[in-house]
Design a protein around this motif. Structure first.
Motif, PDB file in Angstrom:
ATOM      1  N   PRO A 148      55.730  22.674  66.875  1.00 50.58           N
ATOM      2  CA  PRO A 148      54.926  23.759  67.445  1.00 50.58           C
ATOM      3  C   PRO A 148      55.496  24.299  68.745  1.00 50.58           C
ATOM      4  CG  PRO A 148      53.814  21.658  67.737  1.00 50.58           C
ATOM      5  CD  PRO A 148      54.974  21.406  66.832  1.00 50.58           C
ATOM      6  N   ILE A 149      56.153  23.420  69.527  1.00 51.85           N
ATOM      7  CA  ILE A 149      56.759  23.894  70.770  1.00 51.85           C
ATOM      8  C   ILE A 149      57.928  24.816  70.479  1.00 51.85           C
ATOM      9  CG2 ILE A 149      57.955  23.164  72.869  1.00 51.85           C
ATOM     10  CD1 ILE A 149      56.375  20.562  72.739  1.00 51.85           C
ATOM     11  N   ILE A 150      58.793  24.393  69.555  1.00 50.46           N
ATOM     12  CA  ILE A 150      59.934  25.233  69.182  1.00 50.46           C
ATOM     13  C   ILE A 150      59.456  26.535  68.560  1.00 50.46           C
ATOM     14  CG2 ILE A 150      61.967  25.384  67.692  1.00 50.46           C
ATOM     15  CD1 ILE A 150      62.274  22.369  68.001  1.00 50.46           C
ATOM     16  N   GLY A 151      58.463  26.432  67.675  1.00 45.03           N
ATOM     17  CA  GLY A 151      57.930  27.638  67.052  1.00 45.03           C
ATOM     18  C   GLY A 151      57.362  28.611  68.066  1.00 45.03           C
ATOM     19  N   GLY A 152      56.613  28.085  69.041  1.00 47.42           N
ATOM     20  CA  GLY A 152      56.054  28.961  70.067  1.00 47.42           C
ATOM     21  C   GLY A 152      57.125  29.610  70.919  1.00 47.42           C
ATOM     22  N   LEU A 153      58.150  28.859  71.279  1.00 49.24           N
ATOM     23  CA  LEU A 153      59.234  29.420  72.093  1.00 49.24           C
ATOM     24  C   LEU A 153      60.006  30.506  71.349  1.00 49.24           C
ATOM     25  CD1 LEU A 153      60.621  26.181  73.811  1.00 49.24           C
ATOM     26  CD2 LEU A 153      59.204  27.974  74.838  1.00 49.24           C
ATOM     27  N   ILE A 154      60.273  30.280  70.067  1.00 48.76           N
ATOM     28  CA  ILE A 154      60.987  31.288  69.280  1.00 48.76           C
ATOM     29  C   ILE A 154      60.141  32.548  69.153  1.00 48.76           C
ATOM     30  CG2 ILE A 154      61.902  31.826  67.003  1.00 48.76           C
ATOM     31  CD1 ILE A 154      62.750  28.937  66.731  1.00 48.76           C
ATOM     32  N   ALA A 155      58.849  32.392  68.880  1.00 46.59           N
ATOM     33  CA  ALA A 155      57.968  33.553  68.754  1.00 46.59           C
ATOM     34  C   ALA A 155      57.904  34.340  70.057  1.00 46.59           C
ATOM     35  CB  ALA A 155      56.572  33.103  68.335  1.00 46.59           C
ATOM     36  N   VAL A 156      57.777  33.637  71.164  1.00 46.33           N
ATOM     37  CA  VAL A 156      57.731  34.309  72.466  1.00 46.33           C
ATOM     38  C   VAL A 156      59.044  35.026  72.746  1.00 46.33           C
ATOM     39  CG1 VAL A 156      57.648  33.881  74.955  1.00 46.33           C
ATOM     40  CG2 VAL A 156      55.977  32.800  73.447  1.00 46.33           C
ATOM     41  N   ILE A 197      53.702  24.543  63.112  1.00 50.04           N
ATOM     42  CA  ILE A 197      54.638  25.599  63.502  1.00 50.04           C
ATOM     43  C   ILE A 197      53.922  26.943  63.588  1.00 50.04           C
ATOM     44  CG2 ILE A 197      56.731  26.820  62.841  1.00 50.04           C
ATOM     45  CD1 ILE A 197      57.553  24.217  61.357  1.00 50.04           C
ATOM     46  N   ALA A 198      53.162  27.271  62.541  1.00 48.41           N
ATOM     47  CA  ALA A 198      52.485  28.571  62.516  1.00 48.41           C
ATOM     48  C   ALA A 198      51.460  28.683  63.641  1.00 48.41           C
ATOM     49  CB  ALA A 198      51.810  28.783  61.159  1.00 48.41           C
ATOM     50  N   VAL A 199      50.653  27.647  63.819  1.00 45.28           N
ATOM     51  CA  VAL A 199      49.626  27.687  64.864  1.00 45.28           C
ATOM     52  C   VAL A 199      50.271  27.687  66.247  1.00 45.28           C
ATOM     53  CG1 VAL A 199      47.694  26.438  65.875  1.00 45.28           C
ATOM     54  CG2 VAL A 199      47.879  26.638  63.402  1.00 45.28           C
ATOM     55  N   GLY A 200      51.340  26.894  66.421  1.00 49.08           N
ATOM     56  CA  GLY A 200      52.054  26.916  67.695  1.00 49.08           C
ATOM     57  C   GLY A 200      52.626  28.278  68.010  1.00 49.08           C
ATOM     58  N   SER A 201      53.119  28.969  66.991  1.00 43.66           N
ATOM     59  CA  SER A 201      53.661  30.313  67.195  1.00 43.66           C
ATOM     60  C   SER A 201      52.567  31.300  67.570  1.00 43.66           C
ATOM     61  CB  SER A 201      54.377  30.780  65.927  1.00 43.66           C
ATOM     62  OG  SER A 201      55.435  29.917  65.585  1.00 43.66           O
ATOM     63  N   VAL A 202      51.420  31.196  66.899  1.00 42.68           N
ATOM     64  CA  VAL A 202      50.306  32.103  67.209  1.00 42.68           C
ATOM     65  C   VAL A 202      49.812  31.882  68.630  1.00 42.68           C
ATOM     66  CG1 VAL A 202      47.924  32.697  66.624  1.00 42.68           C
ATOM     67  CG2 VAL A 202      49.601  32.347  64.810  1.00 42.68           C
TER      68      VAL A 202
END
Length: 510
Positions: free
Chosen positions: A202-210, A412-417
């Motif tokens: 989730p951390i990686i997913g959030g960073l990529i989304a940001v 991953i999805a929730v971390g990105s959102v």
């Protein structure tokens, strides 16, 4: 003859009542047909398992495991797959019906083409056959884990809580293994590696989304000529997605017939991106011609890539999470002593088909219930933000599948959102670039005057108070707490339930 104002339209009211009764009957029939279709699929799975294992001493165990795997696969489709299309549906880039069809097709393709790499991790990585020399013990562990994980996911879906199916199955295997073979049978090192993936994803997913959202805002949304900037950058984003997709397919072929080394498969991605850029540029140019050049709605250009990214994410999910259903089943088939399976370490076709189609059946029958959780109830998504979420989730799952690491697509999805929503909060409150763009738009594009105006306002205390008062929370914190609680509880609940089931089965068999 004039109609009396006191006359009641009896016929119209009766027709309305008949129409309401027909709608109610149709609704009840649909609700009744859904579990009936699910039961038919489970019966078909059991029949296929019996026919494929006919004559084997472990036919009964294989049939029971197939039923549990089918039940698990449908629950994965109902709870987990919704994360793949929730962002696209929430942004209204694709209808719910089309999103379900798209996800079902891509899930099946991903499971068949790339599912074998992660199956081995679930099958042998947590409770290996070498640690449980008695095949009956391994069968009890896997059947118990499947039933416990599927039951917990079913409960979570009924409660409208998106949980990790990987958490569930790994916790179930760990709990059942500890109950039957002792805590020494659990591969704690492998479990720690998987847990690290749960934490990092989730951390990686959030960073990529940001990162993607920041790039789009800086390069496109705040550009002087937004349409020209979009025509330049959107094809690049599409090309990056295409290159990532091709690299992933080649990585799957490293152990197969493709014969490429890992670095060659990865290097092929940028090459494909360059090739795809030119046709994507023509497509985006045609779409841009339909927009108003004075005030273009750039969000419309992201609908097609958002659908493409949702398809990519569904494919990656099918490759990564099909193991949660068929990994334990494959272990049962091997432990039952079928020579054609033990000689070939690839999962049998019927096992892969059960997992692939089971996920799609669960998605089509029960998936719509949770799609809106990720798509609209955590933070508001538009096509641009949803594209960043889907792109981030796709890339993270692809990397995990290539490494053979079963991570949670839900995390991953929730971390990105959450990453996108929290970044929006910070950006709205603190971004000087955003303020310059807003003021310049009011001043007919004069950015120099906008900067001077902002500098003058920043010198006053009233401006500081205004900025603080304008700070808005764009993410629902309550969902963050509830989702984190569900993540924490999932593995222990599945483990405890699996341990109880395994202990009961062991006493029953003995």
């Amino acid at each position: 003859m004039a109609k009396s104002p006191y006359t009641k339209p009896v016929l119209d009211k009766d027709l309305d009542k008949i129409g309401m009764m027909e709608s109610a009957a149709q609704f009840v029939m649909t609700r009744a047909a859904t579990p009936a279709l699910a039961l038919i699929f489970i019966v078909c799975a059991a029949s296929a398992a019996i026919s494929m294992s006919a004559g084997s001493a472990g036919m009964l165990f294989i049939a029971v495991a197939a039923v549990m795997a089918a039940y698990m696969a449908m629950n994965i489709g109902a709870n987990d797959v919704t994360n793949n299309v929730g962002a696209a549906v929430g942004a209204r880039a694709i209808s719910l019906r089309n999103a379900l069809i798209l996800a079902a097709v891509c899930e099946i393709a991903g499971a068949f083409l790339a599912g074998d790499r992660v199956v081995a991790t679930i099958k042998d990585g947590i409770i290996g056959a070498s640690l449980t020399p008695d095949p009956d013990m391994l069968i009890i562990i896997m059947v118990s884990a499947l039933f416990a994980a599927a039951a917990w996911i079913n409960i979570a879906t009924w409660l409208n809580a998106p949980v990790s199916t990987t958490h569930s199955i790994v916790g179930g295997i760990m709990g059942a293994g500890a109950a039957i073979a002792g805590v020494q049978a659990v591969n704690w090192r492998q479990l720690l590696e998987i847990s690290a993936g749960w934490l990092l994803s989730p951390i990686i997913g959030g960073l990529i989304a940001v990162s993607f959202l920041w790039l789009i805002q800086t390069a496109i949304l705040y550009a002087t000529d937004r349409l020209e900037a979009a025509m330049r950058w959107v094809p690049m984003l599409l090309a990056v997605m295409s290159g990532s997709f091709v690299s992933y397919l080649l990585l799957i072929g490293v152990d197969g017939a493709v014969g490429l080394r890992t670095w060659q498969a990865i290097a092929a991605g940028p090459v494909v991106s360059v090739i795809c850029y030119f046709p994507f540029r023509r497509v985006v140019a045609r779409q841009a011609d339909r927009l108003d050049r004075k005030d273009p709605s750039i969000k419309l250009l992201f609908r097609t890539p958002l659908v493409f990214s949702a398809a990519l994410l569904s494919f990656a999910h099918g490759a990564n999470d099909v193991s949660n259903a068929i990994g334990p089943l494959f272990a049962v088939v091997e432990a039952s002593g079928i020579q054609s399976v033990t000689a070939n370490q690839d999962a049998p076709f019927w096992v892969m088909a059960l997992g692939a189609f089971g996920i799609s059946v669960g998605l089509l029958l029960f998936g719509p219930r949770l799609i809106r959780i990720v798509g609209s109830q955590i933070t508001k998504l538009n096509p641009i933000r949803a594209f960043c979420v889907a792109m981030s989730a796709a890339l993270t799952v692809i990397v995990a599948s290539a490494l053979g690491l079963p991570v949670s697509s839900t995390h991953i999805a929730v971390g990105s959102v959450f990453g996108v929503g929290l970044f929006r909060e910070w950006h709205v409150a603190h971004s000087t670039q955003r303020r310059i763009y807003i003021e310049a738009k009011a001043l007919k594009g004069d950015k120099k005057a906008a900067r001077e105006l902002i500098a003058a306002r920043a010198a006053s205390e009233e401006t500081t108070q205004s900025v603080d008062n304008n700070y808005r929370y764009l993410v629902r914190r309550s969902y963050l707490l509830s989702i984190l609680a569900a993540w924490v509880v999932t593995a222990p609940m599945s483990g405890a339930l699996a341990a109880g089931i395994a202990a009961a089965l062991q006493r029953l068999i003995q």
